[in-house]
Scaffold this active site. Structure first.
Site, PDB file in Angstrom:
ATOM      1  N   LYS A   1      -6.451  -1.834   0.513  1.00  0.00           N
ATOM      2  CA  LYS A   1      -7.043  -2.748   1.352  1.00  0.00           C
ATOM      3  C   LYS A   1      -6.983  -2.859   2.804  1.00  0.00           C
ATOM      4  O   LYS A   1      -5.674  -2.919   3.407  1.00  0.00           O
ATOM      5  CB  LYS A   1      -6.610  -4.320   0.899  1.00  0.00           C
ATOM      6  CG  LYS A   1      -7.719  -5.218   0.689  1.00  0.00           C
ATOM      7  CD  LYS A   1      -7.009  -6.516   0.057  1.00  0.00           C
ATOM      8  CE  LYS A   1      -8.131  -7.615  -0.186  1.00  0.00           C
ATOM      9  NZ  LYS A   1      -7.424  -8.988  -0.416  1.00  0.00           N
TER      10      LYS A   1
HETATM   11  C1  E4P Z   1      -9.057 -11.552  -1.972  1.00  0.00           C
HETATM   12  O1  E4P Z   1      -9.413 -10.399  -1.711  1.00  0.00           O
HETATM   13  C2  E4P Z   1      -8.997 -12.452  -0.357  1.00  0.00           C
HETATM   14  O2  E4P Z   1      -7.818 -12.178   0.356  1.00  0.00           O
HETATM   15  C3  E4P Z   1      -8.860 -13.859  -0.938  1.00  0.00           C
HETATM   16  O3  E4P Z   1     -10.159 -14.003  -1.938  1.00  0.00           O
HETATM   17  C4  E4P Z   1      -8.993 -14.924   0.143  1.00  0.00           C
HETATM   18  O4  E4P Z   1      -9.145 -16.033  -0.323  1.00  0.00           O
HETATM   19  P1  E4P Z   1      -8.851 -17.396   0.361  1.00  0.00           P
HETATM   20  O5  E4P Z   1      -9.887 -17.627   1.456  1.00  0.00           O
HETATM   21  O6  E4P Z   1      -8.813 -18.551  -0.508  1.00  0.00           O
HETATM   22  O7  E4P Z   1      -7.467 -17.203   1.161  1.00  0.00           O
END
Ligand code: E4P
Length: 216
Positions: A83
């Site tokens: 990522k």
């Molecule tokens: C997933 O890959 C993201 O990091 C996550 O969905 C972020 O979610 P949030 O905005 O609730 O922290």
């Protein structure tokens, strides 16, 4: 639409994986912090449980360091998806890592142009954060629709991984808008099946069945 679990909670991942609904997992630095675990150990354990892509996020922000961290994460398991933040360094690193055969998930995407760059860089997934856009009074779902249209115009293979999902309506709207994947916390998956009329209907059927005195 594929379902990814947005958590680094191994017990929850094991539980939900048994339902057959889980196609992958996403983590981020905040979720690793919440787990209280070492990133390498916890990602390895998750990759052993889930067959699909498991996103592990780099902490570096510079191109060279991103490549190094990405390659380190990729060694954890075959189903690791690296990522990277959707910055210019991240886009450059995405190009290199996907050419090396790695899966890459471009995260923190808030515009259709960022998603266009990610697709041009060969990203496996683009993660538009719909909940965080809604939080500041914008329309997260509009972003999903825009990216869908752009990717369809040019037949990009990059999958739209709707992230920052907060509600069951987000899940439904993502599916209607053609997102390829939705990543959501276990609590949201749990809520998807719930309806008060299902519960009260079942209660009535069970009561009536008991009155018949029959068994199957
Ligand atoms: C997933 O890959 C993201 O990091 C996550 O969905 C972020 O979610 P949030 O905005 O609730 O922290």
């Amino acid at each position: 639409m594929k379902f990814f679990l947005d958590t680094a909670d191994v017990d929850a991942i094991r539980h939900w994986n048994e339902t057959g609904l889980v196609d992958g997992v996403t983590t981020n630095p905040s979720l690793i912090l919440k787990s209280g675990r070492d990133i390498t150990e916890v990602l390895k354990e998750i990759c052993d449980i889930v067959q699909g892509p498991v996103s592990g996020e780099v902490a570096a922000t510079e191109y060279d360091a991103m490549l190094e961290e990405g390659r380190t994460l990729a060694k954890i398991a075959d189903n690791i998806c690296i990522k990277l933040p959707t910055t210019m360094d991240g886009i450059r690193a995405c190009n290199v890592l996907t050419n090396e055969g790695e899966m890459v998930n471009m995260t923190l995407c808030f515009t259709a142009n960022q998603a266009l760059l990610a697709a041009k860089a060969g990203a496996t997934f683009i993660s538009p954060f719909i909940g965080r856009l809604d939080d500041i009074g914008l329309d997260g779902m509009e972003l999903i629709e825009e990216i869908r249209a752009i990717y369809d115009n040019y037949v990009y293979d990059t999958e739209i991984l709707a992230a920052s999902i907060r509600t069951v309506n987000h899940v439904k709207d993502c599916a209607l808008a053609g997102a390829d994947v939705g990543t959501m916390p276990p609590s949201t998956i749990e809520q998807l099946v719930k309806h008060p009329l299902t519960d009260s209907g079942l209660e009535k059927f069970l009561a009536d069945w008991k009155e018949t005195g029959q068994s199957i």
